[in-house]
Scaffold this motif. Structure first.
Motif, PDB file in Angstrom:
ATOM      1  N   ILE A   1      10.000  51.854 -30.165  1.00 38.10           N
ATOM      2  CA  ILE A   1       9.867  52.930 -30.975  1.00 38.10           C
ATOM      3  C   ILE A   1      10.900  53.956 -30.632  1.00 38.10           C
ATOM      4  O   ILE A   1      11.176  54.275 -29.290  1.00 38.10           O
ATOM      5  CB  ILE A   1       8.411  53.619 -31.197  1.00 38.10           C
ATOM      6  CG1 ILE A   1       7.442  52.800 -31.415  1.00 38.10           C
ATOM      7  CG2 ILE A   1       8.641  54.883 -31.833  1.00 38.10           C
ATOM      8  CD1 ILE A   1       6.030  53.070 -31.484  1.00 38.10           C
ATOM      9  N   GLY A   2      12.012  54.432 -31.517  1.00 40.73           N
ATOM     10  CA  GLY A   2      12.888  55.465 -31.320  1.00 40.73           C
ATOM     11  C   GLY A   2      13.812  55.420 -30.253  1.00 40.73           C
ATOM     12  O   GLY A   2      13.897  55.999 -29.391  1.00 40.73           O
ATOM     13  N   PRO A   3      14.355  54.147 -30.403  1.00 43.91           N
ATOM     14  CA  PRO A   3      15.613  53.714 -29.267  1.00 43.91           C
ATOM     15  C   PRO A   3      16.921  54.561 -29.061  1.00 43.91           C
ATOM     16  O   PRO A   3      17.510  54.453 -28.196  1.00 43.91           O
ATOM     17  CB  PRO A   3      16.089  52.293 -29.854  1.00 43.91           C
ATOM     18  CG  PRO A   3      15.841  52.404 -31.540  1.00 43.91           C
ATOM     19  CD  PRO A   3      14.486  53.226 -31.469  1.00 43.91           C
ATOM     20  N   GLY A   4      17.117  55.375 -30.099  1.00 44.09           N
ATOM     21  CA  GLY A   4      18.231  56.528 -30.068  1.00 44.09           C
ATOM     22  C   GLY A   4      19.552  55.533 -29.559  1.00 44.09           C
ATOM     23  O   GLY A   4      19.750  55.033 -30.805  1.00 44.09           O
ATOM     24  N   MET A   5      19.982  55.615 -28.751  1.00 44.17           N
ATOM     25  CA  MET A   5      21.202  54.888 -28.276  1.00 44.17           C
ATOM     26  C   MET A   5      21.132  53.715 -27.538  1.00 44.17           C
ATOM     27  O   MET A   5      22.037  53.041 -27.020  1.00 44.17           O
ATOM     28  CB  MET A   5      22.340  55.790 -27.737  1.00 44.17           C
ATOM     29  CG  MET A   5      22.883  57.153 -28.382  1.00 44.17           C
ATOM     30  SD  MET A   5      24.062  58.097 -27.779  1.00 44.17           S
ATOM     31  CE  MET A   5      23.001  59.004 -26.903  1.00 44.17           C
ATOM     32  N   GLY A   6      19.880  53.482 -27.393  1.00 39.25           N
ATOM     33  CA  GLY A   6      19.466  51.760 -26.946  1.00 39.25           C
ATOM     34  C   GLY A   6      19.510  51.727 -25.190  1.00 39.25           C
ATOM     35  O   GLY A   6      19.820  50.583 -24.987  1.00 39.25           O
ATOM     36  N   VAL A   7      19.379  52.906 -24.567  1.00 49.63           N
ATOM     37  CA  VAL A   7      19.626  52.653 -23.096  1.00 49.63           C
ATOM     38  C   VAL A   7      18.170  51.854 -22.687  1.00 49.63           C
ATOM     39  O   VAL A   7      18.501  50.990 -21.590  1.00 49.63           O
ATOM     40  CB  VAL A   7      19.419  54.245 -22.258  1.00 49.63           C
ATOM     41  CG1 VAL A   7      18.035  54.905 -22.804  1.00 49.63           C
ATOM     42  CG2 VAL A   7      19.633  54.258 -21.111  1.00 49.63           C
ATOM     43  N   LEU A   8      17.043  51.897 -23.279  1.00 48.55           N
ATOM     44  CA  LEU A   8      16.069  51.006 -22.902  1.00 48.55           C
ATOM     45  C   LEU A   8      16.107  49.869 -23.529  1.00 48.55           C
ATOM     46  O   LEU A   8      16.029  48.671 -22.788  1.00 48.55           O
ATOM     47  CB  LEU A   8      14.734  51.645 -23.411  1.00 48.55           C
ATOM     48  CG  LEU A   8      13.511  50.828 -23.106  1.00 48.55           C
ATOM     49  CD1 LEU A   8      13.239  50.451 -21.718  1.00 48.55           C
ATOM     50  CD2 LEU A   8      12.311  51.667 -23.666  1.00 48.55           C
ATOM     51  N   THR A   9      16.845  49.731 -24.758  1.00 44.41           N
ATOM     52  CA  THR A   9      16.984  48.418 -25.752  1.00 44.41           C
ATOM     53  C   THR A   9      17.771  47.283 -24.989  1.00 44.41           C
ATOM     54  O   THR A   9      17.219  46.112 -24.959  1.00 44.41           O
ATOM     55  CB  THR A   9      17.615  48.628 -27.140  1.00 44.41           C
ATOM     56  OG1 THR A   9      17.074  50.018 -27.515  1.00 44.41           O
ATOM     57  CG2 THR A   9      17.549  47.734 -27.736  1.00 44.41           C
ATOM     58  N   LYS A  10      18.802  47.915 -24.040  1.00 41.91           N
ATOM     59  CA  LYS A  10      19.666  46.973 -23.512  1.00 41.91           C
ATOM     60  C   LYS A  10      18.864  46.030 -22.581  1.00 41.91           C
ATOM     61  O   LYS A  10      19.029  44.866 -22.108  1.00 41.91           O
ATOM     62  CB  LYS A  10      20.880  47.503 -22.935  1.00 41.91           C
ATOM     63  CG  LYS A  10      20.360  48.339 -21.666  1.00 41.91           C
ATOM     64  CD  LYS A  10      21.825  49.025 -21.145  1.00 41.91           C
ATOM     65  CE  LYS A  10      22.474  49.913 -21.937  1.00 41.91           C
ATOM     66  NZ  LYS A  10      23.815  50.579 -21.369  1.00 41.91           N
ATOM     67  N   PHE A  11      17.799  46.670 -21.916  1.00 44.16           N
ATOM     68  CA  PHE A  11      16.855  46.001 -20.875  1.00 44.16           C
ATOM     69  C   PHE A  11      16.077  45.085 -21.368  1.00 44.16           C
ATOM     70  O   PHE A  11      15.772  44.162 -20.859  1.00 44.16           O
ATOM     71  CB  PHE A  11      16.404  46.975 -19.713  1.00 44.16           C
ATOM     72  CG  PHE A  11      17.437  47.759 -18.966  1.00 44.16           C
ATOM     73  CD1 PHE A  11      18.091  46.911 -17.967  1.00 44.16           C
ATOM     74  CD2 PHE A  11      17.776  48.933 -19.242  1.00 44.16           C
ATOM     75  CE1 PHE A  11      18.960  47.470 -17.236  1.00 44.16           C
ATOM     76  CE2 PHE A  11      18.853  49.547 -18.402  1.00 44.16           C
ATOM     77  CZ  PHE A  11      19.542  49.011 -17.491  1.00 44.16           C
ATOM     78  N   LEU A  12      15.388  45.312 -22.424  1.00 45.45           N
ATOM     79  CA  LEU A  12      14.274  44.719 -23.453  1.00 45.45           C
ATOM     80  C   LEU A  12      15.160  43.461 -23.805  1.00 45.45           C
ATOM     81  O   LEU A  12      14.492  42.307 -23.927  1.00 45.45           O
ATOM     82  CB  LEU A  12      13.881  45.517 -24.522  1.00 45.45           C
ATOM     83  CG  LEU A  12      12.974  46.488 -24.164  1.00 45.45           C
ATOM     84  CD1 LEU A  12      12.727  47.252 -25.183  1.00 45.45           C
ATOM     85  CD2 LEU A  12      11.897  46.451 -23.218  1.00 45.45           C
ATOM     86  N   LEU A  13      16.482  43.592 -24.188  1.00 43.23           N
ATOM     87  CA  LEU A  13      16.986  42.253 -24.754  1.00 43.23           C
ATOM     88  C   LEU A  13      17.329  41.328 -23.611  1.00 43.23           C
ATOM     89  O   LEU A  13      17.870  40.162 -24.018  1.00 43.23           O
ATOM     90  CB  LEU A  13      18.231  42.678 -25.326  1.00 43.23           C
ATOM     91  CG  LEU A  13      18.290  43.544 -26.718  1.00 43.23           C
ATOM     92  CD1 LEU A  13      19.673  44.123 -27.213  1.00 43.23           C
ATOM     93  CD2 LEU A  13      17.789  42.686 -27.864  1.00 43.23           C
TER      94      LEU A  13
END
Length: 273
Positions: free
Chosen positions: A53-65
């Motif tokens: 929820i609310g990834p913004g610029m993806g700082v957390l997303t990159k680690f989830l991927l």
């Protein structure tokens, strides 16, 4: 020229970045070490899908991927969506420009299980938890960052002044763990308070032995007047005197654990309209 370049830039805002918007409660996490620690709070076990929820610029997303899971993100901010589309090609079909609180997630996941994670906007974090509870049959795991006092309240045990509605309702269905505290300095813009990261792991048996809607109603009603005994705070249920004489009605709501609230609901259930 990048579409993210802006005239009259505010101090601290770099070209190519999404600007945090106050009305959306955005505080972008800038510390990748913290982001990686948050990503690692999920077990990635027992489900194939993760929703951020609310990834913004993806700082957390990159680690989830980097994990063995299909990652979806849901983001209401148009500028952030465009940024993600341009910088995370592998997400293209799994970026949902929607309001998490209003969106029917079964359109995405059907009946499949999925975990929920995020750096949650303070202004809607409690509503996010309530929606997770509504969808608990599909959400075995939930983790992320809240305002510290909210995260602590969710994980708090009975007897504390901060123990309340969220504590009881969450702990009836999930095991709640407070992991670590995050200072304001790792956000842009920095919030005025500390943040806290927690994880909720759904119980193996997450059914409760009473009417669930009535359970929610009783818990919420009891804590609306938390300093009063249940005999007084639950007057609106118009219970017979012989029921109200039970010793449990002489206690205050913060003195009851979730199981005792379930037992209380069972006592009230035959008389509830």
């Amino acid at each position: 020229m990048s579409k993210y370049k802006r005239k009259n830039k505010k101090p601290g805002h770099r070209e190519g970045e999404v600007r945090a918007k106050k009305h959306l409660g955005q505080h972008f996490l800038t510390d990748e070490n913290v982001a990686e620690k948050i990503a690692k709070t999920l077990s990635f076990s027992g489900y194939n899908n993760v929703l951020e929820i609310g990834p913004g610029m993806g700082v957390l997303t990159k680690f989830l991927l980097k994990q063995d899971a299909e990652v979806h993100v849901i983001e209401i901010d148009t500028e952030s969506v465009t940024y993600l589309q341009e910088n995370y090609a592998e997400l293209q079909e799994r970026i949902h420009q929607q309001d998490f609180l209003k969106y029917n997630l079964q359109e995405v996941f059907k009946e499949e299980a999925f975990a929920v994670i995020g750096n949650f906007p303070y202004n809607i974090s409690t509503q996010i938890v309530f929606k997770v509870l509504e969808m608990k049959e599909q959400i075995p795991e939930f983790s992320g960052m809240f305002q510290k006092e909210v995260a602590q309240r969710i994980c708090e045990k009975q007897g504390s002044k901060t123990y309340g509605i969220l504590s009881v309702l969450v702990q009836a269905f999930y095991y709640a763990e407070y992991f670590f505290t995050v200072p304001p300095s790792v956000f842009n813009p920095p919030p005025k308070v500390d943040s806290g990261v927690l994880r909720l792991t759904r119980k193996e048996d997450f059914s409760i032995a009473c009417d669930e809607k009535l359970f929610f109603r009783i818990v919420k009603t009891a804590f609306q007047q938390r300093r009063k005994t249940l005999r007084n705070s639950l007057k609106t249920f118009n219970l017979p005197d012989n029921i109200r004489e039970d010793t449990i009605f002489g206690r205050r709501p913060e003195q009851l654990g979730f199981q005792e609230f379930i037992n209380l609901t069972l006592k009230i259930q035959p008389y509830a309209i």
